[in-house]
Design an enzyme around this catalytic site. Structure first.
Site, PDB file in Angstrom:
ATOM      1  N   LYS A   1       0.817  -1.186   0.000  1.00 51.66           N
ATOM      2  CA  LYS A   1       0.000   0.000   0.000  1.00 51.66           C
ATOM      3  C   LYS A   1       0.860   1.248   0.000  1.00 51.66           C
ATOM      4  CE  LYS A   1      -3.521  -2.267   2.775  1.00 51.66           C
ATOM      5  NZ  LYS A   1      -4.114  -2.399   4.094  1.00 51.66           N
ATOM      6  N   GLY A   2       2.113   1.089   0.379  1.00 47.83           N
ATOM      7  CA  GLY A   2       2.975   2.236   0.613  1.00 47.83           C
ATOM      8  C   GLY A   2       3.231   3.129  -0.583  1.00 47.83           C
TER       9      GLY A   2
ATOM     10  N   ASP B   1       7.795   2.337  -2.331  1.00 46.06           N
ATOM     11  CA  ASP B   1       7.951   3.481  -1.438  1.00 46.06           C
ATOM     12  C   ASP B   1       9.346   3.551  -0.830  1.00 46.06           C
ATOM     13  OD1 ASP B   1       7.526   1.227   0.136  1.00 46.06           O
ATOM     14  OD2 ASP B   1       6.014   2.135   1.409  1.00 46.06           O
TER      15      ASP B   1
ATOM     16  N   ASP C   1      14.559  -1.086   1.392  1.00 43.04           N
ATOM     17  CA  ASP C   1      15.141  -1.282   2.715  1.00 43.04           C
ATOM     18  C   ASP C   1      16.055  -2.506   2.635  1.00 43.04           C
ATOM     19  OD1 ASP C   1      15.522  -1.721   5.501  1.00 43.04           O
ATOM     20  OD2 ASP C   1      13.554  -0.954   5.975  1.00 43.04           O
TER      21      ASP C   1
ATOM     22  N   LYS D   1      17.231   3.120   1.698  1.00 41.36           N
ATOM     23  CA  LYS D   1      17.877   2.956   3.006  1.00 41.36           C
ATOM     24  C   LYS D   1      18.994   1.935   2.837  1.00 41.36           C
ATOM     25  CE  LYS D   1      15.033   2.932   6.610  1.00 41.36           C
ATOM     26  NZ  LYS D   1      14.167   2.443   7.715  1.00 41.36           N
TER      27      LYS D   1
ATOM     28  N   PHE E   1      13.087   4.489  11.490  1.00 43.94           N
ATOM     29  CA  PHE E   1      11.764   4.053  11.053  1.00 43.94           C
ATOM     30  C   PHE E   1      11.002   5.265  10.546  1.00 43.94           C
ATOM     31  CE2 PHE E   1       7.569   2.330  10.920  1.00 43.94           C
ATOM     32  CZ  PHE E   1       7.800   1.022  10.512  1.00 43.94           C
TER      33      PHE E   1
ATOM     34  N   ASP F   1       3.907   3.458   6.546  1.00 44.28           N
ATOM     35  CA  ASP F   1       3.130   3.308   7.778  1.00 44.28           C
ATOM     36  C   ASP F   1       3.902   2.619   8.881  1.00 44.28           C
ATOM     37  OD1 ASP F   1       1.638   0.201   8.091  1.00 44.28           O
ATOM     38  OD2 ASP F   1       2.956   0.639   6.412  1.00 44.28           O
TER      39      ASP F   1
ATOM     40  N   ARG G   1       0.103   6.860   7.276  1.00 42.68           N
ATOM     41  CA  ARG G   1       0.253   6.927   5.817  1.00 42.68           C
ATOM     42  C   ARG G   1      -0.146   8.296   5.268  1.00 42.68           C
ATOM     43  NH1 ARG G   1       1.163   1.804   3.670  1.00 42.68           N
ATOM     44  NH2 ARG G   1       0.241   0.075   4.819  1.00 42.68           N
TER      45      ARG G   1
END
Length: 180
Positions: free
Chosen positions: A44-45, A101, A104, A132, A153, A160, A166
């Site tokens: 969803k990000g 999004d 990581d 990141k 974070f 989120d 979000r």
């Protein structure tokens, strides 16, 4: 702009997000001219980023989405990737622009990218809003990067923590006290 009480500080402002989308949209427009593009977002990000990004791509394109999870309600990837919604469009003959999004650990994006490579696409290109790098485990890198972020974070603009934050119009570092 008012800072949410759970956010320690803003890492990427609304204005910086607009500049990132404009820059990336212009680069993609130049690089993909004449290609059969599908922009494929990882839900969803990606939703806010992808929406603003495609508005800055001045080319005909299709869109679709995948929903993939490796986090659950935690702050670190579980390493187990699960596809909960797959692509609806046949990718044969498309140049896929995969929108994420945040890159990581890289486990999720590597998993999705490897699957998509078997589906007949002309090419797979990765666009990430945030990179990141300190957390990278998988051997993968983005072709287009909005900006690098520190190993904190982050929430907002689609990202989120436990399905919250979000809707923040910026990217912020979440206070440790919220998730520890």
């Amino acid at each position: 702009m008012q800072l949410h009480p759970d956010v320690e500080r803003v890492l990427v402002s609304q204005e910086e997000l607009a500049e990132i989308n404009k820059r990336l949209g212009e680069q993609i427009t130049r690089d993909f001219k004449g290609k059969n593009i599908i922009v494929l977002g990882i839900l969803k990000g990606c939703i806010f980023f992808m929406t603003d990004l495609v508005r800055n791509i001045n080319l005909p394109l299709s869109i679709d989405f995948m929903a993939v999870s490796s986090y659950g309600s935690g702050t670190r990837s579980s390493g187990r990737v699960k596809i909960t919604k797959d692509v609806d469009i046949d990718l044969d003959g498309f140049d896929v622009i995969l929108v994420e999004d945040i890159l990581d650990s890289g486990n999720t994006l590597k998993y999705v990218s490897d699957i998509l490579k078997t589906r007949g696409a002309n090419s797979i290109t990765i666009v990430t809003l945030l990179d990141k790098k300190e957390r990278r485990v998988a051997d993968i890198k983005a072709d287009y990067v909005g900006c690098d972020v520190p190993d904190e974070f982050v929430v907002g603009y689609g990202l989120d923590y436990n399905q919250q934050y979000r809707n923040l119009p910026y990217i912020g570092a979440l206070k440790r006290s919220v998730y520890e």
